[in-house]
Design a protein around this motif. Structure first.
Motif, PDB file in Angstrom:
ATOM      1  N   PRO A  33      -0.128  49.496  49.448  1.00  0.00           N
ATOM      2  CA  PRO A  33       1.102  50.248  49.717  1.00  0.00           C
ATOM      3  C   PRO A  33       1.303  51.304  48.631  1.00  0.00           C
ATOM      4  O   PRO A  33       0.868  51.138  47.487  1.00  0.00           O
ATOM      5  CB  PRO A  33       2.194  49.175  49.660  1.00  0.00           C
ATOM      6  N   PHE A  34       1.979  52.369  48.984  1.00  0.00           N
ATOM      7  CA  PHE A  34       2.143  53.523  48.093  1.00  0.00           C
ATOM      8  C   PHE A  34       2.722  53.128  46.735  1.00  0.00           C
ATOM      9  O   PHE A  34       2.283  53.617  45.691  1.00  0.00           O
ATOM     10  CB  PHE A  34       3.056  54.567  48.759  1.00  0.00           C
ATOM     11  N   GLU A  35       3.692  52.197  46.751  1.00  0.00           N
ATOM     12  CA  GLU A  35       4.384  51.861  45.506  1.00  0.00           C
ATOM     13  C   GLU A  35       3.483  51.144  44.487  1.00  0.00           C
ATOM     14  O   GLU A  35       3.824  51.069  43.305  1.00  0.00           O
ATOM     15  CB  GLU A  35       5.629  51.011  45.785  1.00  0.00           C
ATOM     16  N   TYR A  36       2.342  50.611  44.945  1.00  0.00           N
ATOM     17  CA  TYR A  36       1.433  49.917  44.020  1.00  0.00           C
ATOM     18  C   TYR A  36       0.261  50.790  43.568  1.00  0.00           C
ATOM     19  O   TYR A  36      -0.505  50.369  42.701  1.00  0.00           O
ATOM     20  CB  TYR A  36       0.893  48.650  44.671  1.00  0.00           C
ATOM     21  N   GLN A  37       0.127  51.957  44.151  1.00  0.00           N
ATOM     22  CA  GLN A  37      -0.989  52.820  43.782  1.00  0.00           C
ATOM     23  C   GLN A  37      -0.825  53.316  42.348  1.00  0.00           C
ATOM     24  O   GLN A  37       0.245  53.769  41.955  1.00  0.00           O
ATOM     25  CB  GLN A  37      -1.088  53.992  44.759  1.00  0.00           C
ATOM     26  N   SER A  39      -0.920  51.338  39.833  1.00  0.00           N
ATOM     27  CA  SER A  39      -0.476  50.207  39.012  1.00  0.00           C
ATOM     28  C   SER A  39      -1.700  49.409  38.560  1.00  0.00           C
ATOM     29  O   SER A  39      -2.834  49.679  38.953  1.00  0.00           O
ATOM     30  CB  SER A  39       0.469  49.301  39.810  1.00  0.00           C
ATOM     31  N   ASP A  42      -3.833  48.043  41.316  1.00  0.00           N
ATOM     32  CA  ASP A  42      -4.638  48.994  42.089  1.00  0.00           C
ATOM     33  C   ASP A  42      -6.098  48.844  41.677  1.00  0.00           C
ATOM     34  O   ASP A  42      -6.458  49.086  40.516  1.00  0.00           O
ATOM     35  CB  ASP A  42      -4.145  50.418  41.816  1.00  0.00           C
ATOM     36  N   SER A 411       0.811  42.094  40.346  1.00  0.00           N
ATOM     37  CA  SER A 411       2.096  42.802  40.342  1.00  0.00           C
ATOM     38  C   SER A 411       3.197  41.925  39.753  1.00  0.00           C
ATOM     39  O   SER A 411       4.098  42.422  39.055  1.00  0.00           O
ATOM     40  CB  SER A 411       2.467  43.254  41.758  1.00  0.00           C
ATOM     41  N   GLU A 415       5.310  43.001  36.426  1.00  0.00           N
ATOM     42  CA  GLU A 415       6.779  42.988  36.359  1.00  0.00           C
ATOM     43  C   GLU A 415       7.239  42.209  35.135  1.00  0.00           C
ATOM     44  O   GLU A 415       8.197  42.610  34.450  1.00  0.00           O
ATOM     45  CB  GLU A 415       7.342  42.353  37.634  1.00  0.00           C
TER      46      GLU A 415
END
Length: 423
Positions: A33-37, A39, A42, A411, A415
């Motif tokens: 998903p875009f929000e994890y790219q 990170s 990734d 992830s 966090e």
């Protein structure tokens, strides 16, 4: 009618296989998903381009083999019944054994041998695939040895269970499933107790951790968690695989924490301590015993459903399946087929429970070690060594994954790292 049922069964298996081929190779989206790219979850941030390509290829083929292998067993057992092989096995056993007590072991060896030969091609393809992608380092001779050990252990196990089960069927047509389950409770516990000291050493060499400095650190961590650990074991796996692993096995005085030597060779002490803290959580929170309890409850339901479905199937298709009576040993392939179907159907639930426990263990480990950098890098290395998918497709995750996906695990740690960096 028999030929038509056989054709329909083969056709159903082919359509099932085509569906999963389409799902895995064309429909399922394993991208992040875009929000994890970008990170730390990734894979493009810790795998090179070739590793990314190989991971995608290997995962798709491996997942397809998984989804084909179990239904192939169902097809095999169905055709064994449909074309009279089970009836033939019984006839061969009756003709070759003068004593009645020897007939069931002979029937079992025929059925086991045919099942081994039927499933061997898929097993060999899986082995060849892991060799091609440099996951496995095992020679064919070593792999074949493990396959034969599997064969004889499975045969010996069923040689204990099947005679008792069919004796119970003859004694109590309506309650055999309950009595069989009651006997399975001590048998399961006994096998769990034996696993680390009798069965596992048949495959690999186990010995106390040789790195005494690391052992001291691990035992200090265990003491901090109030675990009365005296030894950590390592197992020689480098001759078989490049993958990394650690696990808790056994119950009671035979419970032990085991590290693969590949893990010791490729991870530093801080990364290993995080993994050890993860495994310690399973001991502290008694996940092994909850797992056994859950397994026993599901097996009770499974045996009851098997009893009901077997009786229904024999009433409806007994003539076509060459089964006159459920209590006849010829019904054993039907028993195996139904049990395998129920286990497959239950796997999303059992995997969900396992993923919950593994998530608990990850959180426990990071709270104990407070080293998110080591934790994240250990998961990244696990991904690299096994060419794992970071974000598997939905059906793969629910049917295959007993652990959270690497996306979920990394992830969560990231966090934690961000949260505590700002404190």
């Amino acid at each position: 009618m028999v030929r038509k049922m056989g054709v329909y069964a083969v056709l159903a298996f082919c359509l099932y296989g085509l569906f999963f081929y389409w799902y895995l190779f064309y429909f399922a989206d394993a991208s992040l998903p875009f929000e994890y790219q970008g990170s730390k979850a990734d894979p493009s941030t810790f795998l090179n381009g070739r590793e990314l390509d190989l991971s995608g290829e290997y995962s798709k083929i491996r997942n397809l083999l998984f989804f084909l292998s179990t239904p192939f067993e169902w097809l095999f057992y169905f055709l064994i019944l449909l074309f009279g092989f089970s009836k033939a096995f019984k006839r061969w056993a009756d003709q070759s054994a003068k004593y009645k007590m020897l007939r069931m072991p002979i029937y079992l060896i025929w059925l086991s041998l045919f099942a081994f030969l039927a499933t061997f091609p898929l097993s060999y393809i899986s082995y060849s695939l892991s060799r091609t992608y440099h996951i496995s380092t095992q020679t064919f001779t070593s792999w074949m040895k493990d396959e034969l050990i599997d064969f004889w252990i499975n045969y010996a196990t069923w040689l204990i269970i099947v005679p008792v089960l069919y004796w119970l069927m003859k004694k109590s047509k309506k309650r055999w499933w309950l009595y069989g389950w009651l006997l399975s409770v001590p048998f399961t516990l006994f096998m769990m107790f034996l696993q680390p000291v009798v069965i596992d050493p048949l495959y690999n060499d186990f010995y106390p951790l040789q790195n005494k400095e690391l052992e001291t650190k691990i035992l200090t961590l265990a003491e901090k968690a109030d675990i009365p650990a005296k030894n950590v074991f390592e197992v020689n796996m480098a001759d078989k695989t490049n993958a990394l692993n650690a696990y808790v096995t056994g119950i009671g005085s035979n419970a032990r924490i085991v590290l693969w030597d590949t893990t010791l060779n490729r991870l530093n002490d801080n990364q290993i301590l995080f993994i050890m803290a993860h495994e310690m959580c399973h001991y502290v929170e008694k996940h092994i015993y909850f797992g056994i309890a859950g397994y026993l409850l599901l097996s009770l339901l499974g045996l009851y459903l098997t009893y009901k479905i077997m009786n229904w199937a024999v009433r409806k298709w007994g003539k076509e399946l060459k089964i006159d009576d459920v209590r006849d040993i010829r019904s054993l392939p039907l028993f195996f087929m139904i049990l395998s179907m129920l286990l497959f159907a239950a796997s999303p639930l059992t995997n969900l429970a396992s993923r919950y426990e593994e998530t608990r263990a990850d959180k426990y480990a990071i709270e104990m070690t407070k080293n998110p950098e080591a934790a994240i890098s250990s998961f990244q290395e696990l991904t690299r060594s096994g060419l794992s998918e970071v974000n598997p497709p939905f059906l793969v995750k629910i049917f295959r994954y007993t652990h959270p996906s690497m996306l979920d695990r990394i992830s969560m740690l990231e966090e934690y790292e961000i949260k505590h960096r700002n404190q």
